[in-house]
Design a protein around this motif. Structure first.
Motif, mmCIF file in Angstrom:
data_model
loop_
_atom_site.group_PDB
_atom_site.id
_atom_site.type_symbol
_atom_site.label_atom_id
_atom_site.label_comp_id
_atom_site.label_asym_id
_atom_site.label_seq_id
_atom_site.Cartn_x
_atom_site.Cartn_y
_atom_site.Cartn_z
ATOM 1 N N THR A 119 39.570 36.892 45.036
ATOM 2 C CA THR A 119 39.602 38.183 44.350
ATOM 3 C C THR A 119 38.277 38.409 43.629
ATOM 4 O O THR A 119 37.898 37.604 42.774
ATOM 5 N N SER A 178 36.168 41.069 41.363
ATOM 6 C CA SER A 178 36.370 42.272 40.539
ATOM 7 C C SER A 178 35.081 42.645 39.830
ATOM 8 O O SER A 178 34.535 41.857 39.054
ATOM 9 N N ASN A 179 34.622 43.850 40.134
ATOM 10 C CA ASN A 179 33.471 44.438 39.432
ATOM 11 C C ASN A 179 32.298 43.459 39.322
ATOM 12 O O ASN A 179 31.647 43.358 38.287
ATOM 13 N N ASP A 201 34.125 45.074 44.327
ATOM 14 C CA ASP A 201 35.554 44.750 44.259
ATOM 15 C C ASP A 201 36.047 44.424 45.660
ATOM 16 O O ASP A 201 35.755 45.169 46.610
ATOM 17 N N ASP A 253 39.534 42.232 47.592
ATOM 18 C CA ASP A 253 40.715 41.355 47.462
ATOM 19 C C ASP A 253 41.085 40.845 48.851
ATOM 20 O O ASP A 253 41.502 41.612 49.710
ATOM 21 N N GLY A 264 31.624 40.927 35.695
ATOM 22 C CA GLY A 264 32.696 40.832 36.672
ATOM 23 C C GLY A 264 33.190 39.416 36.867
ATOM 24 O O GLY A 264 32.811 38.482 36.144
ATOM 25 N N SER A 265 34.049 39.242 37.867
ATOM 26 C CA SER A 265 34.660 37.932 38.083
ATOM 27 C C SER A 265 34.907 37.705 39.571
ATOM 28 O O SER A 265 34.894 38.645 40.378
ATOM 29 N N ARG A 309 27.302 48.172 46.014
ATOM 30 C CA ARG A 309 28.732 48.455 45.770
ATOM 31 C C ARG A 309 29.442 48.639 47.102
ATOM 32 O O ARG A 309 28.828 49.022 48.096
#
Lengths: 247, 368
Positions: free
Chosen positions: A3, A5-6, A21, A23, A58-59, A223
């Motif tokens: 996952t 994220s940002n 992003d 997933d 982010g992560s 992005r």
């Protein structure tokens, strides 16, 4: 499974990723396409922990683990495999010995007994068959003296030997002739399992006809600009990226 | 025949003497303080030498400059040993020679009270263990290769105590002869010097590989004179040092005839605060046209405290010459390190694997 994220990252003062992003669920194949310089390779490098990149926000988690908090080798041992677009040549290290040491690093990590050279030889020979890689790759130095296509196939051999849970394959089809692409695609499909997932970075739909993606993303300007099903890749093949980048 | 070889060898020993530490300035080491720390020589037994001996292979051992152990005489390859009285009591020379039916004559001379004759198949490698337990000692191995003769030596330097050990090899190669030498330092030494003086006649060849682990002071010097047309010298050395060990390599290769060739590859791997140096000269005499010479020195520094000095030099006095030299001093390639770490190698494992690969270019030449 994976996952993101940002996720934001920079090289020095230059921002490369501006908030990605993504997933990725077990069993899935996601394709990432996009113009040159859009950040596709950088995304793989940031996930792998390349020291040239600084994560600025982010992560990213792999099976719930904070990937970004791990050292480079810990990310690999946690199950992340990031292929290289231009694999480095290491002339003094034998391919088989490199693979044995890498496999044993994983076995130690999983508290499994290590394989000695005698036991490893027949095991890796079987793996090479499954990976559809010629047996003579095992007798060569690591990537040294190999053509670009041979290096890519050697990375697919590593993928099979190391059994990661997520494979980030960066333009594995570039530099390959049509037969080699078919062989590599078959090898990727042979590696796939319900508990494994693939991110395929590619410029060409041809590979995606053989390794069917569940999702296709367009990465541009750091992005994800557009996501869709396999039909998005077909549209990109026909129309290029202009219509997305302009949006 | 052996008698004349004995006297020839004794004369050579008298002329050459044992190598000494005064051959050059030592850049980093105070030899006086090392000499003061030398231990007294001691008796050694078979167990001390066991790690360096392969019983099934022809071999002999010199401990502190004295013959100590002679290998088996009943081996395939018909190696045989015979201890003789010294021909030159003044120098206490020791002699090693083959018989006339084989195209090789060797002589060994040093401060020993014995002489040694050897005969055997020149195609079978002979292992020589140069062991030192304490004090200063030195000896000379003289090899004379008849036309077309082949000789393969495996020389193992073993430090069994704080000693100063000086080893010299002098070889004269006749037309078409081939000398192969593998020289291995198994354990760090206090002071160890190894000197080779090689003279090559037409179409003769030397293939020499040395592997050093260094010590308080370890120095190799190789002098090769390519006197005959078509002679060639292929020299490779590895200095693999750690702690405060030092290893220094000096080479002087002189092309004195047309169409001669030399290849030199000197690699080092330096950990901790170890130090190495290379001082090398390729000289091409007037008229030695068609010379093909190459010298490469590659140094791999694993620690910020390690230091490698390199001084490759060319002295060319002929017109039609191909001569190249290059030297690099660097750390492990960052991309190679990253590649291995991305496959699960720890930094330590990646360093060990890559530096092992670096060593193998030289170590892979060893057969023993």
């Amino acid at each position: 499974m994976l996952t993101i994220s940002n996720l934001q990252a920079a090289v020095g003062e230059k921002t490369i990723l501006r908030g990605v992003d993504l997933d990725l669920a077990p069993g899935q194949v996601h394709a990432i396409m996009g113009p040159n310089g859009s950040g596709k390779t950088s995304l793989g490098r940031v996930l792998a922990g390349h020291p040239a990149y600084t994560v600025t926000g982010g992560s990213a988690t792999l099976d719930g683990k904070d990937l970004l908090a791990l050292d480079i080798e810990e990310r690999a041992l946690a199950g992340l495999f990031v292929s290289w677009q231009y694999p480095v040549e290491v002339p003094g290290v034998a391919n088989t010995e490199f693979l044995r040491l890498a496999v044993n690093a994983r076995r130690r990590h999983r508290d499994e007994p290590e394989l000695n050279a005698k036991d490893f030889a027949p095991w890796i020979a079987e793996v090479a068959k499954t990976a559809q890689v010629p047996a003579d790759y095992l007798t060569k130095p690591l990537n040294a003296g190999m053509s670009g296509g041979q290096k890519k196939r050697n990375e697919i051999l590593q993928l099979h030997a190391l059994s990661p849970s997520v494979a980030f394959l960066d333009e594995t089809d570039s530099g390959l002739d049509i037969d080699a692409i078919k062989s590599v695609a078959a090898s990727i499909n042979a590696w796939r399992r319900a508990d494994r997932a693939v991110i395929l970075v590619t410029h060409f739909q041809r590979l995606l006809e053989m390794v069917k993606p569940d999702r296709v993303h367009v990465l541009a300007d750091g992005r994800i600009q557009q996501s869709g099903g396999p039909e998005l890749a077909e549209q990109l093949e026909r129309e290029g990226y202009d219509w997305i980048v302009r949006v | 025949m052996i008698g004349s070889s004995v006297s020839d060898a004794a004369a050579a020993a008298a002329r050459l003497g044992a190598p000494t530490t005064t051959l050059e300035d030592w850049r980093y080491v105070r030899v006086d303080s090392l000499q003061a720390a030398l231990e007294a020589p001691r008796r050694v037994g078979a167990a001390d030498l066991a790690p360096w001996l392969v019983e099934e292979e022809p071999s002999f051992v010199v401990v502190d400059g004295q013959f100590h152990h002679l290998g088996r005489a009943d081996l395939p390859g018909v190696w045989g040993f015979r201890v003789m009285e010294a021909a030159d009591q003044a120098r206490s020379a020791a002699i090693l020679a083959t018989t006339t039916e084989l195209p090789t004559v060797w002589a060994l001379a040093g401060p020993c009270q014995q002489a040694l004759a050897v005969r055997g198949d020149a195609g079978v490698p002979l292992t020589i263990v140069n062991a030192a337990t304490g004090g200063p000692s030195g000896w000379t191995l003289r090899c004379e290769l008849a036309p077309g003769a082949r000789l393969h030596l495996v020389i193992r330097h073993a430090a069994l105590g704080k000693a100063r050990s000086a080893f010299r090899l002098e070889a004269d190669l006749s037309r078409g002869a081939h000398l192969t030498v593998e020289e291995i330092q198994a354990t760090p030494a206090t002071i160890l010097t190894s000197q080779a003086d090689l003279t090559l006649a037409q179409d003769s060849q030397v293939t020499w590989t040395s592997c050093w682990t260094g010590g308080d002071l370890v120095r190799q010097r190789l002098d090769a004179t390519l006197q005959g047309r078509g002679a060639s010298c292929d020299f490779a050395a590895l200095a693999d040092t750690a702690g405060t060990a030092q290893a220094h390599v000096v080479t002087r290769v002189r092309h004195a005839a047309p169409n001669t060739s030399s290849r030199q590859l000197i690699k080092t791997v330096l950990a901790d605060a170890s130090r190495t140096s290379l001082d090398s000269v390729i000289a091409v005499d007037p008229g030695a046209d068609g010379t093909d010479a190459d010298l490469q020195n590659r140094n791999l520094i694993l620690s910020p405290l390690a230091r490698a000095d390199t001084r490759p030099q060319l002295d060319i006095r002929a017109d039609e010459v191909k001569a190249a030299h290059g030297a690099t001093i660097g750390r492990l390639d960052a991309d190679e390190m990253l590649y291995l770490r991305m496959r699960g190698f720890s930094e330590t494992e990646a360093t060990a694997t890559l530096s092992h690969g670096w060593r193998d270019e030289v170590r892979g030449r060893l057969t023993r």
